[in-house]
Every structure is written in C-alpha cells, then in structure tokens.
Design a protein around this motif. Structure first.
Motif, short mmCIF file in Angstrom:
data_model
loop_
_atom_site.label_atom_id
_atom_site.label_comp_id
_atom_site.label_asym_id
_atom_site.label_seq_id
_atom_site.Cartn_x
_atom_site.Cartn_y
_atom_site.Cartn_z
N GLU A 15 0.84 -1.20 0.00
CA GLU A 15 0.00 0.00 0.00
C GLU A 15 0.88 1.25 0.00
O GLU A 15 1.82 1.36 0.80
CB GLU A 15 -0.90 -0.02 1.24
CG GLU A 15 -1.89 1.11 1.32
CD GLU A 15 -3.12 0.90 0.44
OE1 GLU A 15 -3.77 1.91 0.12
OE2 GLU A 15 -3.44 -0.25 0.09
N LYS A 16 0.60 2.17 -0.90
CA LYS A 16 1.34 3.42 -1.08
C LYS A 16 2.78 3.19 -1.53
O LYS A 16 3.61 4.10 -1.50
CB LYS A 16 1.29 4.29 0.16
CG LYS A 16 -0.12 4.74 0.50
CD LYS A 16 -0.15 5.65 1.69
CE LYS A 16 -1.60 5.98 2.03
NZ LYS A 16 -1.72 6.69 3.29
N GLY A 17 3.08 1.97 -1.97
CA GLY A 17 4.39 1.66 -2.54
C GLY A 17 4.35 1.89 -4.04
O GLY A 17 3.35 2.32 -4.60
N SER A 18 5.44 1.56 -4.68
CA SER A 18 5.55 1.74 -6.13
C SER A 18 5.32 0.42 -6.85
O SER A 18 5.61 -0.65 -6.33
CB SER A 18 6.94 2.25 -6.50
OG SER A 18 7.16 3.51 -5.95
N CYS A 20 5.67 -0.81 -11.16
CA CYS A 20 5.95 -0.39 -12.52
C CYS A 20 5.02 -1.19 -13.43
O CYS A 20 5.01 -2.41 -13.41
CB CYS A 20 7.41 -0.67 -12.85
SG CYS A 20 7.94 0.07 -14.39
N SER A 25 6.18 4.01 -13.75
CA SER A 25 6.20 3.92 -12.29
C SER A 25 4.98 4.61 -11.71
O SER A 25 4.72 5.77 -11.99
CB SER A 25 7.48 4.56 -11.75
OG SER A 25 7.53 4.41 -10.35
N LEU A 26 4.23 3.88 -10.89
CA LEU A 26 2.99 4.38 -10.31
C LEU A 26 2.92 4.07 -8.82
O LEU A 26 3.60 3.16 -8.34
CB LEU A 26 1.78 3.73 -11.01
CG LEU A 26 1.69 3.96 -12.52
CD1 LEU A 26 0.69 3.00 -13.14
CD2 LEU A 26 1.32 5.39 -12.82
N THR A 27 2.09 4.81 -8.10
CA THR A 27 1.86 4.56 -6.68
C THR A 27 0.62 3.71 -6.52
O THR A 27 -0.42 3.98 -7.11
CB THR A 27 1.70 5.89 -5.92
OG1 THR A 27 2.88 6.66 -6.11
CG2 THR A 27 1.48 5.67 -4.44
N VAL A 28 0.72 2.69 -5.68
CA VAL A 28 -0.35 1.71 -5.45
C VAL A 28 -1.22 2.14 -4.28
O VAL A 28 -0.72 2.65 -3.28
CB VAL A 28 0.28 0.34 -5.13
CG1 VAL A 28 -0.78 -0.67 -4.78
CG2 VAL A 28 1.14 -0.13 -6.27
N PHE A 29 -2.53 1.94 -4.40
CA PHE A 29 -3.43 2.12 -3.26
C PHE A 29 -4.58 1.14 -3.37
O PHE A 29 -4.72 0.46 -4.38
CB PHE A 29 -3.93 3.58 -3.14
CG PHE A 29 -4.86 4.01 -4.24
CD1 PHE A 29 -6.23 3.94 -4.07
CD2 PHE A 29 -4.37 4.51 -5.43
CE1 PHE A 29 -7.10 4.35 -5.07
CE2 PHE A 29 -5.23 4.92 -6.44
CZ PHE A 29 -6.59 4.84 -6.26
N VAL A 38 -4.51 2.32 -9.09
CA VAL A 38 -3.55 3.39 -9.33
C VAL A 38 -4.32 4.57 -9.90
O VAL A 38 -5.38 4.40 -10.49
CB VAL A 38 -2.41 3.00 -10.30
CG1 VAL A 38 -1.54 1.90 -9.72
CG2 VAL A 38 -2.95 2.61 -11.65
N ASP A 64 7.89 -3.35 -6.61
CA ASP A 64 8.78 -2.48 -5.86
C ASP A 64 9.91 -3.28 -5.24
O ASP A 64 9.69 -4.29 -4.57
CB ASP A 64 7.97 -1.78 -4.76
CG ASP A 64 8.73 -0.72 -4.00
OD1 ASP A 64 9.97 -0.64 -4.13
OD2 ASP A 64 8.08 0.03 -3.25
#
Length: 78
Positions: A15-18, A20, A25-29, A38, A64
């Motif tokens: 959660e809130k990590g990266s 690809c 490159s995107l942030t995960v939620f 994303v 990540d």
C-alpha cells in the motif's frame, strides 16, 4: 484504474508503494489479495501507453524492490 493479479504476488505489492506497469512507475493504493488501484494523471495518460489499456488487457508488472527485499527477509527468517 484497477488491476487484478495472481494471489501469489500479493506479498510483493505494498500500500502506497511503487509498482511499474508497462514501464510506468505508479503509486499503489486500495490493495487487496488479488488487486490494486492506481491513479493516472493527465500527463501520464497522454504521454504513455496507458490510453491503450482496456478492461481485460494484460499488462507487465514489476514490483517495488523494497517489497521484494522485505519478502525475501521474511522468507529467510522462517
């Protein structure tokens, strides 16, 4: 965007990590056992292949590196 993945990869997504996705490159939620979300900003949508992704499309995921290290350390301790 919401993506699903094989449950065997759940430990690699943070959660809130990266993550690809297709080289982006995107942030995960909103991580669950088989999916994550994303948010795509307009610049990314316009300048990458994200606009070509449709429901059911396959995408390349690269996890990540920190998540991989944590997973490896956890496996070593067991």
């Amino acid at each position: 965007y919401r993506f699903r993945y094989e449950k065997e990869f759940a430990a690699l997504i943070v959660e809130k990590g990266s993550i690809c996705m297709n080289g982006i490159s995107l942030t995960v939620f909103d991580v669950t056992n088989d999916g994550f979300s994303v948010t795509i900003i307009p610049y990314t949508y316009e300048h990458t292949n994200v606009s070509k992704i449709k429901p059911g499309s396959l995408v390349n995921l690269e996890f990540d590196i920190l998540g991989k290290y944590v997973g490896r350390q956890s496996a070593v301790k067991e």
